[in-house]
Design a protein around this motif. Sequence first.
Motif, PDB file in Angstrom:
ATOM      1  N   CYS A  24     -60.118  70.792  40.364  1.00 43.86           N
ATOM      2  CA  CYS A  24     -58.840  71.144  40.618  1.00 43.86           C
ATOM      3  C   CYS A  24     -58.882  71.553  42.119  1.00 43.86           C
ATOM      4  CB  CYS A  24     -58.219  71.988  39.699  1.00 43.86           C
ATOM      5  SG  CYS A  24     -57.810  71.366  37.919  1.00 43.86           S
ATOM      6  N   LEU A  62     -55.019  65.402  32.859  1.00 44.08           N
ATOM      7  CA  LEU A  62     -55.928  65.008  34.073  1.00 44.08           C
ATOM      8  C   LEU A  62     -56.846  64.016  33.546  1.00 44.08           C
ATOM      9  CD1 LEU A  62     -56.778  68.270  35.816  1.00 44.08           C
ATOM     10  CD2 LEU A  62     -55.234  66.757  36.774  1.00 44.08           C
ATOM     11  N   PRO A  77     -54.028  63.457  38.248  1.00 49.85           N
ATOM     12  CA  PRO A  77     -52.893  63.695  37.158  1.00 49.85           C
ATOM     13  C   PRO A  77     -52.313  62.681  36.506  1.00 49.85           C
ATOM     14  CG  PRO A  77     -52.422  64.327  39.482  1.00 49.85           C
ATOM     15  CD  PRO A  77     -53.837  63.671  39.577  1.00 49.85           C
TER      16      PRO A  77
END
Length: 248
Positions: A24, A62, A77
């Motif tokens: 992330c 995700l 995403p």
Amino acid sequence: MTTSTYAYSRADLTDASILVRFGCQPRLRPLGLPQYRDLLHRYRMDGPFRDAVDAGADGLDLDVMEAHLVEGLILHPREGSWLSYRLKDHPKLGVNDRLVLGLAHMAIAARAYPSAADFEDDTVKRISITDVDDFLRRLTDKLREKAVGADGLTLPHSELQAAWRVYAKLSPSSLTATKQLSRSSTQHVIREAMDWLVEQGMAYRAGELGPGHYRLAHRCRVQVREAASSAAYAALCDLRRAHLFEED
């Protein structure tokens, strides 16, 4: 998935969560972080651990696109995800600003990856702000021609039509009193788009090539490939391929 037949320890699940957390943060690179590098290697080699990581990402809306040795865990995403980036959510952008910035993003992608073969080519793409601006300005007339059919009726892609009409009215590189690019200039908008790609780990500034030059990362190619189904993007790619054919 094999999670139901594998007994995960607390440490396993913690490690899986850490790897998702690394993913992330798209500007992190595993080669400079031993823990990231080791977890990425484990993901590539250990099936049950890979399932745990994929499940953790799934819970965050995700998709794991790739575990790249250099660029790390590449996450995408899903549409509508709370982690997805949408121009309409930007608090400081008006409608026309969103149209032009969205067009700039599509132009960057279409110029760098105009065909399916480009998604399989791992050659590093180089691009500049003026490249993208010239690309869009050369194609404005063609976009205008394609906006109306032989019967005089407006063709689809209304969002694309609205974007290039606004774009065509803006100056390429008007300057402020302090000699900076005006926010209303198209090259300033393209710079904003490119700088966002840098922040997302999808591009690198390449000042040694000249002002406003960038290199696109493998991560960018993967993300564009995933989002390449929009009709507007396809229309720009068609025009880009036609231009390349004319150059040959």
